[in-house]
Structure formats: structure tokens, C-alpha cells
Design an enzyme around this catalytic site. Structure first.
Site, PDB file in Angstrom:
ATOM      1  N   THR A  23       0.825  -1.209   0.000  1.00 59.62           N
ATOM      2  CA  THR A  23       0.000   0.000   0.000  1.00 59.62           C
ATOM      3  C   THR A  23       0.857   1.258   0.000  1.00 59.62           C
ATOM      4  O   THR A  23       2.038   1.235   0.352  1.00 59.62           O
ATOM      5  CB  THR A  23      -0.908   0.012   1.240  1.00 59.62           C
ATOM      6  OG1 THR A  23      -0.098  -0.222   2.383  1.00 59.62           O
ATOM      7  CG2 THR A  23      -2.009  -1.027   1.132  1.00 59.62           C
TER       8      THR A  23
ATOM      9  N   ASP B 117       4.760   2.328   8.160  1.00 52.86           N
ATOM     10  CA  ASP B 117       4.547   0.907   8.433  1.00 52.86           C
ATOM     11  C   ASP B 117       3.261   0.404   7.784  1.00 52.86           C
ATOM     12  O   ASP B 117       3.175  -0.739   7.356  1.00 52.86           O
ATOM     13  CB  ASP B 117       4.491   0.667   9.944  1.00 52.86           C
ATOM     14  CG  ASP B 117       5.878   0.838  10.565  1.00 52.86           C
ATOM     15  OD1 ASP B 117       6.868   0.762   9.796  1.00 52.86           O
ATOM     16  OD2 ASP B 117       5.968   1.072  11.777  1.00 52.86           O
ATOM     17  N   CYS B 118       2.263   1.290   7.739  1.00 54.19           N
ATOM     18  CA  CYS B 118       0.988   0.858   7.140  1.00 54.19           C
ATOM     19  C   CYS B 118       0.927   1.101   5.636  1.00 54.19           C
ATOM     20  O   CYS B 118       0.127   0.501   4.932  1.00 54.19           O
ATOM     21  CB  CYS B 118      -0.184   1.508   7.859  1.00 54.19           C
ATOM     22  SG  CYS B 118       0.037   3.269   8.142  1.00 54.19           S
ATOM     23  N   TYR B 119       1.738   2.051   5.157  1.00 53.13           N
ATOM     24  CA  TYR B 119       1.806   2.331   3.710  1.00 53.13           C
ATOM     25  C   TYR B 119       3.270   2.265   3.290  1.00 53.13           C
ATOM     26  O   TYR B 119       3.996   3.252   3.374  1.00 53.13           O
ATOM     27  CB  TYR B 119       1.228   3.717   3.404  1.00 53.13           C
ATOM     28  CG  TYR B 119      -0.255   3.846   3.709  1.00 53.13           C
ATOM     29  CD1 TYR B 119      -1.190   3.174   2.930  1.00 53.13           C
ATOM     30  CD2 TYR B 119      -0.707   4.657   4.738  1.00 53.13           C
ATOM     31  CE1 TYR B 119      -2.547   3.302   3.194  1.00 53.13           C
ATOM     32  CE2 TYR B 119      -2.055   4.785   5.018  1.00 53.13           C
ATOM     33  CZ  TYR B 119      -2.979   4.107   4.233  1.00 53.13           C
ATOM     34  OH  TYR B 119      -4.311   4.237   4.487  1.00 53.13           O
TER      35      TYR B 119
END
Lengths: 391, 164
Positions: free
Chosen positions: A72, A142-144
Site C-alpha cells: 500500500t 509501516d501501514c503504507y
């Protein structure tokens, strides 16, 4: 006269539309109906007046969601065909402004700049189904995790595309001239030195807000024709100025009301949304906009009956005055004079040229009329009217 | 009756006087010939040079307005063809892309000969290629670049060829 004497309601109009017996006329037709029959008969006879305008409208653009990928990405810099879009919204949301030039454009370094391609052109190319080069950069989280993106997309690939124009449908606009000794290139076109030409940008009697000068019918939730689809008025536009000087018929004599409008880009057509290049100035987007005006009262019928002879604007010097914030109009002229092809300023006949298409404005008013007659376009009552002049 | 006669008379005059704008290409070996002089002197043609780029021992190009009786113009054009000049109506090299044009009318403010003009009854923006003199001012003024003129390249390609 100020008192609204109710003639009909939105519900009654929509009932008539459903029954197929509503009387719909264009703003041009209404001018002659009021002239021939008088305002009272016209108000009784006509249920809805349709309007239209098609011209460059700078404060336009689109919210585009580009869809996620794996890994992502949270895009922070975004480009469509090398035209930068604003990425500071959310993971894969961007706002592409119509006036944003392509990043490699020489701008006005070679004067006057041609501005061949900009945000408005990207929007038109999307509508033409052309593939667009999408590029994005991200700093990675960390999430993207992804840091860059480069791929070709078409309008169909985008999960969401909203045309969102913060300022359209200007109620009246200046007539531009140039009193200085050098040619200037402005958003009002090329203006020759020494008052040798004049430009103006309004459809006059066909223009939406000229037909509802006090905003008695237009507000949040008003369903409109936008770019060939059905869109909505979602707020008053930026620079909305209801408290300007008005004629004795109540129509603003200078630029005044504006509208914020939105609609699903995917439903629109490139016939009604065109990227434009204004020599020496920049890029923009020409947008087709049309608004139905319900004849709820005698007062509204009167306003829709006002023709170009009674609609006026100010002649402003764009060689010096406009840039320097000097408010000193050279003259007041009517749209009938402007449309005749020449106006008289300081004893001199000056050739006029429009920047707003009357032919297209009329087509929009006609389309709207047919759609309402066919029952495919119902009128919507606004949730809240846009702000009018202080009492 | 008199009126009809007058109308007929006017029509015949208009048929006789012929005004057209041509795009001419001169081969290298004509550049030292007094072509325009011959057109005027020998063929009794009125000329108006609108644009020209002719230098010795080079291919030249010219936009020329020609006015005269139909027969004189015919002979004049025959003379030009004879000496190898390529003749084309300028109107054939200029067009408006009606898919792009949205009839705003910005061009009508810069066109010096009203080839781009507005029909006032309905505000339609029209183009009459026969009136166009190839000045090219509309090309960049048009916000959607709907005007196309295939002269610029010709002009440039000749410059490029000669500099080789």
C-alpha cells in the site's frame, strides 16, 4: 413587490413534470414571453425557466481517488500526465486543479506562454477515455510501505472521480479593455494597447445567476446540468459577493454571486468539459453549467424576463487598473451592446469579443428543457439558499 | 423592372471581378524573375502581397491576394503555372476543427479581416476560409487551439532546407 406571492411550489412543479404537462421555456424564450404577454401572464403560464453557460471557469478541478496497490501507498506527491495534483489529503486521494500547468511547461519564460497542457486538459483527456500517466511519490510508513508509483490509468480505472468546482457560474463579470501602451495577455484574453478591443465573459440573459439575482431558488442541493451530467450546487462559491451595487431591477452591476458545484466526473462528457489554454495567462477548464429556475413567484418571473438590454457590466482597464487594485470603471455597458459587436468608450468605437459561448449556453438550456419535459430531470428544493444581500 | 435590371447588372459585375487569396510556392529558378511585375503589367491583375519569403536561389513562398477580371486571372494563373509556380488556394490550407471549437468567439476579436466572425442573430461563431489572409493570429488566441494552418511548417521547412 418584495413580498413573495407564491404561485406554485416545487412539489407542484414536479407533479406537473411527472404528469407531462409542465411548461418549460429557456431564459431567452422567457424574455420574449414576458415582453409579449406581461409578467403576470408569463408567471401563470411558465413553470420552469432553464438557463445555461459555457465558458472557461478557473476555479475548477477534480477529486480523484486512484485506488490502492500492494504494498500500500500514501501518496504525498501526485502527477497526472506530468501535471502536479495536491496529495495532502489521504492515502490515495488527490485534488487536480484545472489551472495547474504541466510541470515541464516553460510558463511565461517565452512570453506570452502558450500553456499547451494543464489540469483542465487532464480532466478532458480522462473524459475522452485516454490513458493518463499517473506518477506518485511517498515517504513510506509501516501501514503504507510503498514509496513510488508509476502506471497508466483511465477514468474507468479510478474508483472515484468527482468534479468539484469551488467557484463557477459567476453572476456577471467585467468587460476588459487595455488603456496602456502595450499589449497585455490576461485571463480575459489578449487586450491590445490603446483601447483597441474589448472582451467579456457572460452568456447574459441565458446565464444562471442573472435569472435568479437574489438567490431565491438556488441553494445547497439544487440539481443542475454540469458537464453533461446531473450535478448539484453544494455551497456558495468562493468570492461570492451578494452585497454589490445593483440595477433598479435588482441585478448586480459588477461580478457578484458565485456557486460551488459538484458532480460525478464519470457521468460527464468531453463535449461539456474542455481544457483550455489562455495565451500568456495559463490553463483552465471550460465547463457547461445549467440551472433550472422554478417560477415560484411573480418576482422570480420578473427576474427571468430581464433581457440583455437591462443587464449591465463595468468596463475595466486590465492594462493597469485591475492589476493595481484600482476600482475605476471606464464605463457601464449593457450585454445587448456587448453582443452587438462594438461599444463606445471615451468617444471611440471598440470591437468586442466574447469568451463565453452563447451557442453552447443555449444548447444547455435546451437540453435541460428537454430533460425536464421528458421527466428525466426533476427539480430539487434546496436545503438552504445561498446567502443573499443584507437587508 | 429597373430594380431587376440593376440586380442583374450587379451580379454580372461581381461575376467578372474575381478576388482570391492564393498560397504560392516558387521553385528555385524563378526567384530571379519579376513574376509579380508580369502579373500586373502583362495580365492586368491587381495584387496584394500578404506574406512572402523569397530569397535568391531558394524556394520561395508567398500569400498573394489576386483581383481582376475572371479571364485575366485565369491567364495570370496559367502564366504562373507555366513558369513552375505551385498554386493553391489559401483556403485549402486553413481549417477550423469544429469538434474542438466551442464557439466562444475569442478569435473574432483578433481576426483583422472578419474571416472569423459572429452571426449576430444567434451569436454563432463562423469561419469563412475564403476571407482568411493567413495572418495566424487566431492560432494561439483560440483557447482550445481549434484553428489549423499548414503554412508555418512550410515556412520553417524552407528555412531549414536552405540552411543545409
Amino acid at each position: 413587490m418584495d413580498q413573495i406571492n407564491n404561485i406554485r411550489t416545487y412539489d407542484e412543479i414536479n407533479q406537473k413534470i411527472k404528469a407531462g404537462n409542465a411548461v418549460i421555456v429557456t431564459a431567452e424564450e422567457m424574455v420574449s414571453i414576458v415582453r409579449d404577454k406581461g409578467v403576470e401572464k408569463a408567471a401563470k403560464h411558465v413553470d420552469v425557466v432553464t438557463t445555461g453557460t459555457f465558458a472557461p471557469m478557473c476555479s475548477s478541478g477534480a477529486f480523484l481517488n486512484i485506488g490502492q496497490m500492494i504494498p500500500t501507498i500514501k501518496t504525498s506527491k501526485v502527477w497526472f500526465n506530468k501535471v502536479p495534483a495536491y496529495g495532502g489529503l489521504a492515502a490515495v486521494d488527490a485534488y487536480l486543479g484545472a489551472t495547474e500547468p504541466s510541470e515541464d511547461d516553460p510558463l511565461n519564460k517565452v512570453y506570452p506562454g502558450e500553456f499547451k497542457y494543464g489540469g483542465g486538459h487532464v480532466i478532458e483527456d480522462l473524459l475522452r477515455g485516454k490513458p493518463i500517466l499517473l506518477e506518485a511519490k511517498a515517504y513510506g510508513t509501516d501501514c503504507y510501505a510503498a514509496r513510488k508509483l508509476k502506471k497508466e490509468i483511465t477514468l474507468e480505472d479510478l474508483p472515484y472521480a468527482l468534479l468539484c468546482n469551488p467557484r463557477n457560474g459567476y453572476q456577471n463579470y467585467n468587460c476588459a479593455v487595455n488603456r496602456t501602451e502595450r499589449t497585455v495577455y490576461t485571463y480575459m484574453g489578449m487586450l491590445k494597447a490603446g483601447l483597441r478591443n474589448a472582451t467579456y465573459c457572460s452568456a447574459g440573459e441565458l446565464s444562471p445567476l442573472f435569472n435568479d439575482p437574489f438567490y431565491k431558488t438556488i441553494g445547497i442541493g439544487t440539481r443542475i446540468f454540469l458537464g453533461g451530467a446531473q450535478g448539484y450546487v453544494t455551497w456558495h462559491g468562493t468570492q461570492h459577493r451578494p452585497n454589490v451595487q445593483r440595477s433598479d431591477r435588482g441585478v448586480p452591476l459588477t461580478p457578484s454571486g458565485t456557486l460551488m458545484v459538484q458532480g460525478d466526473l464519470k457521468e460527464m462528457s468531453h463535449d461539456w468539459v474542455k481544457g483550455v489554454s489562455i495565451l500568456g495567462y495559463g490553463n483552465s477548464l471550460a465547463v457547461g453549467l445549467g440551472i433550472p429556475i422554478p417560477i415560484l413567484s411573480l418576482e422570480i418571473a420578473e427576474s427571468t424576463g430581464i433581457g440583455d438590454e437591462e443587464l449591465f457590466t463595468q468596463v475595466v482597464d486590465y492594462g493597469h487598473d485591475y492589476t493595481n487594485g484600482v476600482s475605476d470603471p471606464l464605463a457601464q455597458v449593457s450585454y445587448a451592446e456587448l453582443k452587438s459587436g462594438s461599444i463606445e468608450i471615451e468617444g471611440k468605437q471598440i470591437k468586442t469579443a466574447p469568451l463565453s459561448s452563447v451557442v453552447k449556453a443555449r444548447q444547455i438550456a435546451e437540453i435541460l428543457k428537454k430533460d425536464i419535459e421528458n421527466g428525466t430531470f426533476q427539480l430539487s428544493e434546496p436545503v438552504k439558499l445561498i446567502p443573499g444581500p443584507n437587508q | 423592372m429597373v430594380i431587376i435590371a440593376k440586380t442583374n447588372n450587379r451580379k454580372s459585375v461581381r461575376d467578372n471581378v474575381y478576388t482570391r487569396i492564393y498560397f504560392l510556392k516558387f521553385p528555385k529558378d524563378t526567384s530571379d524573375k519579376p513574376v509579380i511585375f508580369s502579373l500586373i503589367k502583362e495580365h492586368d491583375i491587381e495584387v496584394n502581397i500578404l506574406r512572402a519569403d523569397i530569397l535568391p536561389q531558394r524556394e520561395g513562398i508567398m500569400i498573394l491576394e489576386i483581383k481582376g477580371s475572371k479571364s485575366n486571372v485565369k491567364k495570370g494563373l496559367a502564366y504562373l503555372e507555366e513558369i513552375g509556380v505551385n498554386i493553391e488556394r489559401l483556403a485549402a490550407r486553413v481549417r477550423r476543427d469544429d469538434d474542438k471549437c466551442f464557439q466562444c468567439g475569442a478569435c473574432t476579436g483578433v481576426c483583422p479581416v472578419d474571416a472569423l466572425y459572429i452571426r449576430r442573430e444567434d451569436m454563432a461563431v463562423l469561419f469563412d476560409p475564403d476571407k482568411c489572409t493567413g495572418c495566424s493570429q487566431c492560432l494561439l488566441i483560440c483557447p482550445v487551439r481549434a484553428m489549423e494552418m499548414s503554412l508555418g511548417k512550410e515556412w520553417m521547412s524552407i528555412d531549414a532546407a536552405s540552411s543545409k
